[in-house]
Design an enzyme around this catalytic site. Structure first.
Site, PDB file in Angstrom:
ATOM      1  N   GLY A 221     -20.813   6.713   2.778  1.00 52.77           N
ATOM      2  CA  GLY A 221     -19.608   6.836   1.796  1.00 52.77           C
ATOM      3  C   GLY A 221     -20.281   6.861   0.387  1.00 52.77           C
TER       4      GLY A 221
ATOM      5  CE  LYS B 269      -4.438   0.951   0.285  1.00 52.67           C
ATOM      6  NZ  LYS B 269      -5.475  -0.012  -0.419  1.00 52.67           N
TER       7      LYS B 269
HETATM    8  P1  NAD Z   1     -13.442   7.634  -2.670  1.00 51.07           P
HETATM    9  O1  NAD Z   1     -12.343   8.827  -2.184  1.00 51.07           O
HETATM   10  O2  NAD Z   1     -13.989   7.460  -3.859  1.00 51.07           O
HETATM   11  O3  NAD Z   1     -14.787   8.065  -1.595  1.00 51.07           O
HETATM   12  C1  NAD Z   1     -14.720   8.064  -0.209  1.00 51.07           C
HETATM   13  C2  NAD Z   1     -16.168   8.620   0.325  1.00 51.07           C
HETATM   14  O4  NAD Z   1     -16.342   8.457   1.682  1.00 51.07           O
HETATM   15  C3  NAD Z   1     -16.621   9.796  -0.133  1.00 51.07           C
HETATM   16  O5  NAD Z   1     -17.775   9.958  -0.670  1.00 51.07           O
HETATM   17  C4  NAD Z   1     -16.433  10.933   1.062  1.00 51.07           C
HETATM   18  O6  NAD Z   1     -17.147  11.955   0.967  1.00 51.07           O
HETATM   19  C5  NAD Z   1     -16.714   9.747   1.778  1.00 51.07           C
HETATM   20  N1  NAD Z   1     -16.341  10.039   3.224  1.00 51.07           N
HETATM   21  C6  NAD Z   1     -15.204  10.601   3.839  1.00 51.07           C
HETATM   22  N2  NAD Z   1     -15.388  10.903   4.980  1.00 51.07           N
HETATM   23  C7  NAD Z   1     -16.521  10.295   5.620  1.00 51.07           C
HETATM   24  C8  NAD Z   1     -17.125  10.359   6.803  1.00 51.07           C
HETATM   25  N3  NAD Z   1     -16.582  10.631   8.035  1.00 51.07           N
HETATM   26  N4  NAD Z   1     -18.415   9.903   6.820  1.00 51.07           N
HETATM   27  C9  NAD Z   1     -19.164   9.278   5.673  1.00 51.07           C
HETATM   28  N5  NAD Z   1     -18.560   9.599   4.479  1.00 51.07           N
HETATM   29  C10 NAD Z   1     -17.138  10.078   4.394  1.00 51.07           C
HETATM   30  O7  NAD Z   1     -12.853   6.279  -1.873  1.00 51.07           O
HETATM   31  P2  NAD Z   1     -13.241   4.987  -2.442  1.00 51.07           P
HETATM   32  O8  NAD Z   1     -12.268   4.463  -3.503  1.00 51.07           O
HETATM   33  O9  NAD Z   1     -14.719   4.955  -2.518  1.00 51.07           O
HETATM   34  O10 NAD Z   1     -12.688   3.895  -0.994  1.00 51.07           O
HETATM   35  C11 NAD Z   1     -13.881   4.161   0.026  1.00 51.07           C
HETATM   36  C12 NAD Z   1     -13.346   2.587   0.946  1.00 51.07           C
HETATM   37  O11 NAD Z   1     -13.085   1.593   0.253  1.00 51.07           O
HETATM   38  C13 NAD Z   1     -11.837   2.985   1.524  1.00 51.07           C
HETATM   39  O12 NAD Z   1     -11.749   2.545   2.703  1.00 51.07           O
HETATM   40  C14 NAD Z   1     -10.805   2.415   0.627  1.00 51.07           C
HETATM   41  O13 NAD Z   1      -9.820   1.728   1.065  1.00 51.07           O
HETATM   42  C15 NAD Z   1     -12.053   1.223   0.413  1.00 51.07           C
HETATM   43  N6  NAD Z   1     -11.591   0.284  -1.033  1.00 51.07           N
HETATM   44  C16 NAD Z   1     -11.686   1.215  -2.026  1.00 51.07           C
HETATM   45  C17 NAD Z   1     -11.232   0.324  -3.394  1.00 51.07           C
HETATM   46  C18 NAD Z   1     -11.617   0.760  -4.732  1.00 51.07           C
HETATM   47  O14 NAD Z   1     -11.314   0.098  -5.430  1.00 51.07           O
HETATM   48  N7  NAD Z   1     -11.456   2.277  -4.822  1.00 51.07           N
HETATM   49  C19 NAD Z   1     -10.970  -1.048  -3.344  1.00 51.07           C
HETATM   50  C20 NAD Z   1     -11.111  -1.721  -1.922  1.00 51.07           C
HETATM   51  C21 NAD Z   1     -11.299  -0.899  -0.701  1.00 51.07           C
END
Ligand code: NAD
Length: 406
Positions: free
Chosen positions: A214, A103
């Site tokens: 989220g 990571k």
């Molecule tokens: P992103 O940046 O696209 O979205 C994150 C979202 O969370 C946004 O809508 C933001 O406004 C919201 N957010 C932030 N702080 C918040 C809070 N305190 N309360 C509620 N909402 C809040 O990120 P993502 O890629 O969607 O990732 C989200 C999660 O999924 C992370 O934990 C990431 O590690 C995990 N993840 C992502 C992927 C991927 O393919 N993108 C894969 C596996 C895991």
């Protein structure tokens, strides 16, 4: 905030109590192979120089090249990156792909940078790390606040420095830069496949009331796909706001409202609520899809969901996890639930190395059986050992990694 790496290590200790893996193996897994901190000087638009702190953690490569996203966030620090790299190690084993765990990150609020500054910062991350990256060594991807465009800048910088033309060092690229069809929605879609495979076994109805925390890449895609498959999404949130509509949200309209107003707040027909209230809503399925440590000792007793699908990484602390288990609330763990993203990243890497392009239909047809297979194997492992699903996933993954390391 609770140290996520301590949480990850508490999970490892728990797994080691359930099955004797031997001290040497567990001791090795308590530290990453390498954790690298870099400083990245960036020329700002006003001519000043700013130094940003960046990271790459290479946790374990027993199963294949280190694999894992890069996070841009003001709270990102080395313990978070180490935890995420450890979880990637487990996740790749669970998903049954030939990849190890890594990571990366930068401590930065990308919203405060211009596009040009963001590009210089992203290229700077690659300049400092190019000698450890590569298709057979370490393959990064997007995570929170990193986009396909950022992956394209990074791929370009890596090619300039090393001459590597495979484009297989970064995944999550735009299609025109060697990206894969289907990578955008892959994490949400994979989460749905896992959920759909386990739904009846964990006692949920065919039509579930769903709450999603989220509304970024993962949360918005998951919400949309769940709704398309006859579930009712009653509440969603982002970092600034949360909305509730008991008879179900029209998610296409929610997306449009967020695009037009920059926020979910005041969506017509819905009630504005807080993020805390959202987590505590009565529902069939709660989907944390934002950040780690959102369900803790402080709020776990107020959770009224019948089951939880962890699409964010590490949203439940180990103490809260125990309490949910005792309360009989099944948790489909992150290392399984969100592994669709890394699986399609693996497909992208494979396509780049073979110089092929697979259609979205082909991608999804390959993803579905892999997610179903992983879900059912973990369910069986958990049932056989009378443990919760997270530990089922850990035991399965640790067995695989140990066998390869030996
Ligand atoms: P992103 O940046 O696209 O979205 C994150 C979202 O969370 C946004 O809508 C933001 O406004 C919201 N957010 C932030 N702080 C918040 C809070 N305190 N309360 C509620 N909402 C809040 O990120 P993502 O890629 O969607 O990732 C989200 C999660 O999924 C992370 O934990 C990431 O590690 C995990 N993840 C992502 C992927 C991927 O393919 N993108 C894969 C596996 C895991």
């Amino acid at each position: 905030m609770q140290n996520p790496f301590q949480n990850a290590m508490a999970q490892l200790s728990k797994a080691a109590q359930i099955k004797n893996f031997g001290d040497e193996f567990i001791t090795r897994l308590r530290q990453p192979d390498r954790d690298i901190r870099i400083s990245i000087p960036v020329k700002m638009d006003d001519g000043s120089l700013k130094i940003f702190e960046g990271y790459r953690v290479e946790y374990n490569n027993a199963l294949g090249p280190y694999k894992g996203g890069i996070r841009y966030h003001p709270d990102t620090e080395i313990n978070e990156v180490k935890a995420l790299a450890f979880w990637m190690t487990i996740k790749c084993a669970v998903a049954n792909i030939p990849m190890g765990g890594g990571k990366g990150g930068i401590t930065v609020d990308p919203k405060k940078l211009s596009k040009e500054e963001l590009e210089r910062l992203s290229r700077g991350w690659v300049q400092k790390l190019s000698d450890i990256l590569g298709p057979r060594k370490d393959v990064p991807a997007p995570d929170v606040n990193t986009t396909p465009e950022i992956m394209a800048w990074m791929t370009d910088e890596f090619e300039k420095i090393t001459g590597d033309k495979t484009r297989a060092t970064f995944t999550g690229k735009p299609i025109e830069n060697g990206g894969s069809a289907g990578r955008g929605p892959a994490t949400g879609l994979g989460g749905f496949y896992v959920f759909d495979s386990l739904r009846a076994q964990i006692g949920l109805p065919e039509k579930c009331k769903v709450v999603v925390q989220g509304f970024g890449n993962v949360g918005s895609n998951a919400a949309r796909i769940l709704a398309e498959n006859s579930h009712i999404v009653i509440a969603v949130s982002d970092s600034k706001s949360a909305i509730l509509k008991e008879d179900g949200l029209d998610l296409a309209k929610v997306e449009a409202h967020k695009k037009n107003t920059g926020s979910l707040r005041n969506f017509p027909g819905a009630k504005n609520i807080t993020n805390e209230e959202l987590l505590e809503l009565p529902c069939d399925l709660l989907v944390p899809a934002a950040f780690e440590n959102v369900i803790t000792n402080a709020n776990v007793s107020k959770i009224k969901a019948k089951a939880i699908l962890e699409l964010a990484n590490g949203p439940i602390t180990p103490e809260a996890d125990e309490i949910l288990f005792r309360k009989n609330i099944p948790v489909i763990p992150d290392v399984l639930a969100n592994s669709g993203g890394v699986t399609v990243s693996y497909f992208e890497w494979k396509q780049n190395l073979k110089n092929e392009h697979w259609t979205e239909k082909e991608i999804n047809a390959k993803l579905l059986p892999m997610m179903q297979d992983a879900a059912q194997k973990i369910f069986e492992k958990a049932k056989e050992n009378k443990i919760y699903l997270r530990m089922g996933a850990f035991i399965l993954a640790l067995e695989k990694i140990k066998e390869k390391m030996l």
